[in-house]
Design a protein around this motif. Structure first.
Motif, PDB file in Angstrom:
ATOM      1  N   ILE A 259      23.074 -53.608 -11.314  1.00 40.04           N
ATOM      2  CA  ILE A 259      23.714 -53.078 -10.104  1.00 40.04           C
ATOM      3  C   ILE A 259      25.162 -53.539 -10.071  1.00 40.04           C
ATOM      4  O   ILE A 259      25.441 -54.742 -10.174  1.00 40.04           O
TER       5      ILE A 259
ATOM      6  N   TYR B 229      29.994 -57.709  -5.323  1.00 39.98           N
ATOM      7  CA  TYR B 229      29.166 -58.913  -5.311  1.00 39.98           C
ATOM      8  C   TYR B 229      29.978 -60.145  -5.703  1.00 39.98           C
ATOM      9  O   TYR B 229      30.098 -61.097  -4.932  1.00 39.98           O
TER      10      TYR B 229
ATOM     11  N   TYR C 103      21.902 -58.377  -1.971  1.00 45.54           N
ATOM     12  CA  TYR C 103      20.581 -59.011  -2.023  1.00 45.54           C
ATOM     13  C   TYR C 103      19.480 -57.995  -1.741  1.00 45.54           C
ATOM     14  O   TYR C 103      18.443 -57.968  -2.428  1.00 45.54           O
TER      15      TYR C 103
ATOM     16  N   TYR D 118      18.784 -55.568  -4.673  1.00 45.35           N
ATOM     17  CA  TYR D 118      18.109 -56.345  -5.727  1.00 45.35           C
ATOM     18  C   TYR D 118      16.654 -56.622  -5.356  1.00 45.35           C
ATOM     19  O   TYR D 118      15.734 -56.390  -6.146  1.00 45.35           O
ATOM     20  N   LYS D 119      16.439 -57.092  -4.136  1.00 38.78           N
ATOM     21  CA  LYS D 119      15.103 -57.503  -3.711  1.00 38.78           C
ATOM     22  C   LYS D 119      14.146 -56.314  -3.658  1.00 38.78           C
ATOM     23  O   LYS D 119      12.997 -56.403  -4.123  1.00 38.78           O
TER      24      LYS D 119
ATOM     25  N   SER E 134      13.209 -55.238  -7.123  1.00 39.92           N
ATOM     26  CA  SER E 134      12.336 -56.252  -7.721  1.00 39.92           C
ATOM     27  C   SER E 134      10.913 -56.096  -7.213  1.00 39.92           C
ATOM     28  O   SER E 134       9.947 -56.204  -7.989  1.00 39.92           O
TER      29      SER E 134
ATOM     30  N   VAL F 206      15.804 -56.809 -12.384  1.00 35.74           N
ATOM     31  CA  VAL F 206      17.073 -56.425 -11.752  1.00 35.74           C
ATOM     32  C   VAL F 206      18.040 -57.603 -11.708  1.00 35.74           C
ATOM     33  O   VAL F 206      17.630 -58.742 -11.483  1.00 35.74           O
ATOM     34  N   GLU F 207      19.313 -57.307 -11.891  1.00 37.22           N
ATOM     35  CA  GLU F 207      20.334 -58.313 -11.632  1.00 37.22           C
ATOM     36  C   GLU F 207      21.640 -57.631 -11.245  1.00 37.22           C
ATOM     37  O   GLU F 207      21.866 -56.448 -11.536  1.00 37.22           O
ATOM     38  N   LEU F 208      22.483 -58.381 -10.556  1.00 36.04           N
ATOM     39  CA  LEU F 208      23.802 -57.907 -10.178  1.00 36.04           C
ATOM     40  C   LEU F 208      24.751 -58.102 -11.358  1.00 36.04           C
ATOM     41  O   LEU F 208      24.697 -59.136 -12.030  1.00 36.04           O
TER      42      LEU F 208
ATOM     43  N   ILE G 223      21.153 -64.907  -5.879  1.00 43.03           N
ATOM     44  CA  ILE G 223      20.809 -63.573  -6.365  1.00 43.03           C
ATOM     45  C   ILE G 223      20.988 -63.545  -7.884  1.00 43.03           C
ATOM     46  O   ILE G 223      22.057 -63.906  -8.386  1.00 43.03           O
TER      47      ILE G 223
ATOM     48  N   HIS H  63      22.115 -62.694 -11.454  1.00 44.99           N
ATOM     49  CA  HIS H  63      23.345 -61.997 -11.804  1.00 44.99           C
ATOM     50  C   HIS H  63      23.700 -62.249 -13.267  1.00 44.99           C
ATOM     51  O   HIS H  63      23.197 -63.170 -13.909  1.00 44.99           O
TER      52      HIS H  63
ATOM     53  N   TYR I 262      21.238 -53.037 -20.055  1.00 45.71           N
ATOM     54  CA  TYR I 262      20.443 -52.413 -18.996  1.00 45.71           C
ATOM     55  C   TYR I 262      19.997 -51.013 -19.403  1.00 45.71           C
ATOM     56  O   TYR I 262      20.704 -50.304 -20.128  1.00 45.71           O
TER      57      TYR I 262
END
Length: 391
Positions: A5, A9, A22, A25-26, A29, A35-37, A109, A111, A127
């Motif tokens: 994503i 951030y 957040y 992402y959450k 998930s 998932v990660e930033l 978060i 990342h 990704y």
């Protein structure tokens, strides 16, 4: 599926910005994705607006259009220098504590390593899917190539979720950038109706309006990261990013009339705001995201000019009043997002544009009714996002 994503951030000292990062992402998930930033360090802002507009309309027309803002900005900068020289030794230390609190919240978060515009292409193979958004990453004031994923090869899957534009006037240069970059997106969704109208006009394809990522999580999921109550007394929580002294006077009057302690997070944009001096009964600085959520959840009333504070007030069912964001420098407000959200919730009357008397006499919000109109949109947004992620 591994999802990256890209949003505001990295280095973003803004509660709403961290909350939306957040939340997306959450939610993903919980849907079973990895998932990660993407930690993108923005280059020095280069608006597509300034010089391009000057070239389009000429100096004379440009000056007539913007000269008032020029003098406002000069005045604002001079005032800021005076305030900084007088108060930074004491207030600056407190603001630094808040910056550390922001950093703690971001670190919670998952990342990537930090990329710049020159190195962002290094994450191409990390990704399976790239998501742009949410937040104001597509605003002409903030747009940069990584926010529209220009470094990806044509066959790489990319979508947007609730990317926000916030304004309604665009240069030819901005339009060309968006037409070129977004033509490769498999799915485009935005956060406000005005952005949908604009993008559909230039792209000649369908664009969806979805709810902000913060609304993808319900109250119980937000409570998992909400801190314990911070203020024992009954209180009004004021959260202003703008600089209006008059709005703060209205809030002071409301707090006094309701017999509430006035609590605020002052100088929240990282500079000294004169309007925040001697404004509240309680000034809080060392506040991370979980504590910010707590301040909204346990407040009797929230007064704000923040879109995300309005969203979170609805999630926690806290009565609120929302003001137009005003800056001494003449910067534009962020009302387009509220133009979409408030009618959806049936809360147009919670907007304060002048006289504060309706705040004093106003009834509590019927959150059951508000959420009945919202729930269908949340469900639709979730379905569209799930469908877009299918290979």
């Amino acid at each position: 599926m591994k999802i990256g994503i890209i949003t505001m951030y990295y280095g973003n000292n803004n509660y709403g910005g961290i909350a939306q990062a957040y939340a997306l992402y959450k939610y993903l998930s919980l849907e079973g994705h990895d998932v990660e930033l993407i930690s993108y360090k923005r280059s020095v802002p280069k608006t597509v607006r300034g010089m391009a507009e000057l070239k389009e309309i000429g100096f004379k027309e440009y000056w007539n259009k913007h000269s008032d803002k020029f003098f406002q900005r000069v005045f604002s900068r001079c005032e800021q220098k005076i305030l900084r020289k007088k108060y930074w030794e004491t207030i600056g230390q407190e603001i630094h504590k808040r910056e550390q609190a922001f950093e703690r919240s971001r670190e919670d978060i998952p990342h990537s390593k930090v990329y710049t515009e020159d190195t962002i292409a290094e994450c191409i193979n990390d990704y399976d899917v790239f998501i742009s958004g949410s937040d104001q990453i597509w605003s002409p004031e903030a747009i940069q190539p990584p926010y529209v994923l220009t470094s990806l090869p044509p066959d790489k899957k990319r979508i947007s979720y609730a990317s926000s534009i916030t304004v309604s006037n665009f240069t030819d240069e901005y339009c060309e950038l968006m037409k070129s970059a977004l033509s490769r997106y498999e799915w485009i969704s935005v956060r406000e109706n005005s952005a949908k109208v604009f993008l559909e006009k230039i792209l000649h394809r369908s664009v969806d309006v979805v709810v902000d990522p913060t609304l993808l999580l319900d109250e119980s999921q937000w409570e998992e990261v909400t801190a314990d109550r911070l203020i024992n007394d009954k209180y009004l929580f004021a959260y202003f990013l703008g600089e209006s002294k008059e709005q703060r006077k209205q809030v002071q009057k409301l707090a006094k009339d309701k017999g509430l302690k006035l609590v605020t997070v002052p100088h929240v944009r990282g500079t000294i705001c004169k309007s925040d001096m001697d404004f509240a009964d309680v000034d809080l600085y060392d506040i991370d995201l979980g504590q910010f959520l707590s301040l909204i959840k346990y407040a009797d009333i929230v007064c704000t000019d923040s879109f995300h504070a309005v969203v979170l007030s609805n999630i926690f069912e806290t009565n609120f009043w929302v003001f137009e964001r005003q800056f001494l420098s003449g910067k534009t407000n962020m009302s387009t997002r509220l133009d979409t959200l408030l009618p959806l919730l049936g809360e147009e009357d919670r907007r304060i544009t002048g006289d504060e008397s309706k705040m004093i006499d106003g009834k509590d919000i019927d959150f059951k009714c508000a959420k009945s109109g919202l729930n269908a949109n949340v469900a639709t947004s979730k379905k569209m996002l799930r469908d877009a992620l299918k290979c």
